[in-house]
Design a protein around this motif. Structure first.
Motif, PDB file in Angstrom:
ATOM      1  N   UNK A  30     -10.358 -36.074  -5.505  1.00  9.97           N
ATOM      2  CA  UNK A  30     -10.363 -34.813  -6.234  1.00  9.97           C
ATOM      3  C   UNK A  30     -11.672 -34.064  -6.118  1.00  9.97           C
ATOM      4  N   UNK A  31     -12.546 -34.512  -5.219  1.00 13.29           N
ATOM      5  CA  UNK A  31     -13.816 -33.823  -4.995  1.00 13.29           C
ATOM      6  C   UNK A  31     -13.579 -32.722  -3.962  1.00 13.29           C
ATOM      7  N   UNK A  32     -13.037 -31.618  -4.441  1.00 11.77           N
ATOM      8  CA  UNK A  32     -12.616 -30.559  -3.532  1.00 11.77           C
ATOM      9  C   UNK A  32     -13.784 -29.873  -2.835  1.00 11.77           C
ATOM     10  N   UNK A  33     -14.935 -29.808  -3.483  1.00 12.92           N
ATOM     11  CA  UNK A  33     -16.099 -29.154  -2.877  1.00 12.92           C
ATOM     12  C   UNK A  33     -16.524 -29.885  -1.605  1.00 12.92           C
ATOM     13  N   UNK A  34     -16.663 -31.198  -1.705  1.00 12.15           N
ATOM     14  CA  UNK A  34     -17.093 -31.953  -0.524  1.00 12.15           C
ATOM     15  C   UNK A  34     -15.981 -32.032   0.517  1.00 12.15           C
ATOM     16  N   UNK A  35     -14.737 -32.111   0.058  1.00 13.49           N
ATOM     17  CA  UNK A  35     -13.623 -32.140   1.001  1.00 13.49           C
ATOM     18  C   UNK A  35     -13.562 -30.827   1.784  1.00 13.49           C
ATOM     19  N   UNK A  36     -13.724 -29.703   1.090  1.00 10.03           N
ATOM     20  CA  UNK A  36     -13.703 -28.400   1.770  1.00 10.03           C
ATOM     21  C   UNK A  36     -14.875 -28.278   2.737  1.00 10.03           C
ATOM     22  N   UNK A  37     -16.030 -28.809   2.333  1.00 12.10           N
ATOM     23  CA  UNK A  37     -17.181 -28.799   3.233  1.00 12.10           C
ATOM     24  C   UNK A  37     -16.887 -29.544   4.517  1.00 12.10           C
ATOM     25  N   UNK A  38     -16.143 -30.667   4.404  1.00 13.47           N
ATOM     26  CA  UNK A  38     -15.769 -31.419   5.590  1.00 13.47           C
ATOM     27  C   UNK A  38     -14.829 -30.641   6.490  1.00 13.47           C
ATOM     28  N   UNK A  39     -13.908 -29.899   5.886  1.00 13.00           N
ATOM     29  CA  UNK A  39     -12.969 -29.085   6.668  1.00 13.00           C
ATOM     30  C   UNK A  39     -13.719 -27.995   7.421  1.00 13.00           C
ATOM     31  N   UNK A  40     -14.622 -27.315   6.736  1.00 13.02           N
ATOM     32  CA  UNK A  40     -15.394 -26.235   7.366  1.00 13.02           C
ATOM     33  C   UNK A  40     -16.247 -26.785   8.501  1.00 13.02           C
ATOM     34  N   UNK A  41     -16.923 -27.904   8.248  1.00 12.19           N
ATOM     35  CA  UNK A  41     -17.814 -28.478   9.266  1.00 12.19           C
ATOM     36  C   UNK A  41     -17.044 -28.997  10.474  1.00 12.19           C
ATOM     37  N   UNK A  42     -15.774 -29.338  10.281  1.00 12.70           N
ATOM     38  CA  UNK A  42     -14.957 -29.787  11.405  1.00 12.70           C
ATOM     39  C   UNK A  42     -14.892 -28.713  12.485  1.00 12.70           C
ATOM     40  N   UNK A  43     -14.889 -27.455  12.063  1.00 14.91           N
ATOM     41  CA  UNK A  43     -14.773 -26.338  13.002  1.00 14.91           C
ATOM     42  C   UNK A  43     -16.124 -25.752  13.412  1.00 14.91           C
ATOM     43  N   UNK A  44     -17.179 -26.090  12.687  1.00 16.41           N
ATOM     44  CA  UNK A  44     -18.461 -25.420  12.935  1.00 16.41           C
ATOM     45  C   UNK A  44     -19.601 -26.348  13.376  1.00 16.41           C
ATOM     46  N   UNK A  45     -19.479 -27.667  13.121  1.00 15.32           N
ATOM     47  CA  UNK A  45     -20.565 -28.592  13.442  1.00 15.32           C
ATOM     48  C   UNK A  45     -20.096 -29.545  14.536  1.00 15.32           C
ATOM     49  N   UNK A  46     -20.757 -29.565  15.692  1.00 12.98           N
ATOM     50  CA  UNK A  46     -20.340 -30.470  16.765  1.00 12.98           C
ATOM     51  C   UNK A  46     -20.603 -31.925  16.403  1.00 12.98           C
ATOM     52  N   UNK A  47     -19.861 -32.822  17.039  1.00 14.79           N
ATOM     53  CA  UNK A  47     -20.079 -34.250  16.840  1.00 14.79           C
ATOM     54  C   UNK A  47     -21.500 -34.609  17.267  1.00 14.79           C
ATOM     55  N   UNK A  48     -22.109 -35.546  16.558  1.00  9.76           N
ATOM     56  CA  UNK A  48     -23.522 -35.872  16.772  1.00  9.76           C
ATOM     57  C   UNK A  48     -23.841 -36.229  18.218  1.00  9.76           C
ATOM     58  N   UNK A  49     -22.939 -36.934  18.895  1.00 15.70           N
ATOM     59  CA  UNK A  49     -23.234 -37.431  20.237  1.00 15.70           C
ATOM     60  C   UNK A  49     -22.608 -36.590  21.342  1.00 15.70           C
ATOM     61  N   UNK A  50     -22.025 -35.461  20.973  1.00 18.67           N
ATOM     62  CA  UNK A  50     -21.510 -34.554  21.992  1.00 18.67           C
ATOM     63  C   UNK A  50     -22.695 -33.886  22.679  1.00 18.67           C
ATOM     64  N   UNK A  51     -22.689 -33.913  24.002  1.00 15.45           N
ATOM     65  CA  UNK A  51     -23.849 -33.412  24.731  1.00 15.45           C
ATOM     66  C   UNK A  51     -23.397 -32.756  26.028  1.00 15.45           C
ATOM     67  N   UNK A  52     -23.730 -31.499  26.179  1.00 14.97           N
ATOM     68  CA  UNK A  52     -23.399 -30.786  27.405  1.00 14.97           C
ATOM     69  C   UNK A  52     -24.093 -31.463  28.588  1.00 14.97           C
ATOM     70  N   UNK A  53     -23.316 -31.724  29.633  1.00 15.86           N
ATOM     71  CA  UNK A  53     -23.878 -32.367  30.811  1.00 15.86           C
ATOM     72  C   UNK A  53     -23.817 -33.883  30.763  1.00 15.86           C
ATOM     73  N   UNK A  54     -23.409 -34.455  29.627  1.00 17.27           N
ATOM     74  CA  UNK A  54     -23.275 -35.911  29.531  1.00 17.27           C
ATOM     75  C   UNK A  54     -21.900 -36.246  28.937  1.00 17.27           C
ATOM     76  N   UNK A  55     -20.885 -35.559  29.439  1.00 20.44           N
ATOM     77  CA  UNK A  55     -19.540 -35.685  28.880  1.00 20.44           C
ATOM     78  C   UNK A  55     -18.946 -37.071  29.069  1.00 20.44           C
ATOM     79  N   UNK A  56     -19.282 -37.738  30.164  1.00 20.01           N
ATOM     80  CA  UNK A  56     -18.724 -39.059  30.413  1.00 20.01           C
ATOM     81  C   UNK A  56     -19.108 -40.031  29.306  1.00 20.01           C
ATOM     82  N   UNK A  57     -20.364 -39.993  28.902  1.00 22.92           N
ATOM     83  CA  UNK A  57     -20.814 -40.875  27.824  1.00 22.92           C
ATOM     84  C   UNK A  57     -20.131 -40.499  26.512  1.00 22.92           C
TER      85      UNK A  57
END
Length: 370
Positions: A329-356
């Motif tokens: 029922x923590x809607x604030x943090x849940x909504x933050x997670x939804x927003x960040x899903x579309x706006x924050x890249x995964x920590x280990x995503x790296x242009x030029x190192x896609x294989x890893x």
């Protein structure tokens, strides 16, 4: 070209270290013991890795150190970057023997033991006048309280298993009995409110501060108190000074994260920490400075040499955290997670190192499903 050896390649921190060392001009070798890894580590297939070296057996084997030393001796005095806790402990116990073989920043066994002991850290903070939660010597007179062993790590407890929050006397008694199994008399402290914050420091061979930045937890999984799944970088001069005074008082060497909550020091992770890839996300020169200081270069500390307000998240774990907050029922943090899903890249995503990155996602998915 100088060689750097990164151990325990299965960890996310290892991939972040490999990339940073490669960018710093090192020829990077990554090791991994077969018993601790089911799948080929993502760090093995990174474009910054020159060579991935499997080691037979486990890092807890009696002859693990001999095998690691032999591997290091195959290179011309490499920089050694230990990621796993078992490897770190072995290097710490054999610092003098390894000093002629590799360059590294690792604290003494006594410093590691003291900083892993929560009660020792608490008492040192009191002696230094640093802020800590109130601690109870007997049954508490107010609730909620946190009950935890002095050093849950040595019993192999996961981060969320290393403490229990007791809302009343009955829960306190149960938690106290449970935690008494792990190293004697448990620690009982007031429950501090506020977000979890980490002050991340690098100290050279003379315990001088050479790099620092802070991060604040936004979400964690399990949501009841697990590792960070999403955090954001920030700068706080006072917290950095307090964390540095604490580490320096133990003669610490290397990398550590001092955990704060509500402005009070809770504990220390005297090693590479879970959200270590934030070093790359926010541009903190942690790994490059580690390598330079390990080789004997005297570095000057530069405050705010990273980007503030940068978010870092782990895709699968943050998704699970978002669902967890929604169920709570923590809607604030849940909504933050939804927003960040579309706006924050995964920590280990790296242009030029896609294989890893693809290997990391595949391994993460296999781990969750299997």
């Amino acid at each position: 070209m100088k060689t750097a050896v990164v151990t325990d390649g299965k960890y996310r921190a290892s991939l972040a270290a490999v990339r940073a060392l490669g960018e710093a001009g090192f020829s990077v070798v990554v090791t991994q013991t077969r018993q601790e890894a089911v799948h080929t580590p993502a760090s093995f297939v990174s474009k910054f890795t020159k060579e991935g070296r499997w080691m037979e057996g486990s890092c807890r084997d009696a002859d693990y150190g001999e095998r690691l030393t032999a591997l290091l001796q195959a290179y011309d005095r490499p920089v050694l970057f230990p990621t796993g806790a078992d490897t770190l402990r072995w290097i710490s116990a054999h610092r003098e023997e390894l000093a002629g073989t590799a360059d590294f920043l690792v604290a003494s066994p006594q410093a590691l033991a003291d900083l892993n002991d929560k009660e020792t850290v608490h008492q040192r903070c009191l002696a230094l006048g640093l802020p800590v939660p109130q601690e109870y010597d007997g049954p508490p007179d107010r609730y909620p309280v946190v009950v935890k062993p002095r050093c849950g790590e040595q019993f192999g407890l996961k981060s969320w298993e290393r403490y229990t929050i007791a809302e009343g006397q009955a829960a306190y008694q149960r938690a106290y009995e449970t935690m008494s199994q792990y190293g004697g008399v448990p620690i009982v402290q007031e429950k501090v409110s506020g977000p979890g914050e980490g002050v991340n420091l690098l100290l050279d061979q003379n315990s001088r501060l050479v790099c620092a930045f802070c991060h604040r937890r936004l979400r964690e999984y399990p949501v009841t108190g697990g590792p960070s799944t999403c955090c954001v970088s920030f700068y706080d001069e006072k917290m950095i000074d307090q964390a540095y005074r604490l580490l320096a008082s133990f003669g610490f060497v290397g990398m550590a994260m001092v955990e704060f909550k509500g402005g009070k020091i809770l504990e220390v992770n005297p090693r590479v920490w879970g959200s270590f890839p934030m070093t790359a996300c926010c541009g903190a020169p942690f790994v490059a400075n580690y390598a330079r200081a390990a080789q004997g270069e005297v570095l000057e500390y530069t405050p705010r040499n990273f980007r503030e307000g940068v978010k870092m998240r782990y895709l699968f774990h943050d998704g699970a955290a978002t669902l967890g907050y929604l169920r709570q029922g923590d809607l604030r943090r849940a909504w933050g997670g939804v927003v960040d899903f579309f706006t924050v890249p995964e920590a280990l995503k790296r242009k030029g190192d896609q294989k890893a990155y693809r290997r990391y996602l595949r391994n993460s998915l296999k781990g969750r499903l299997g």
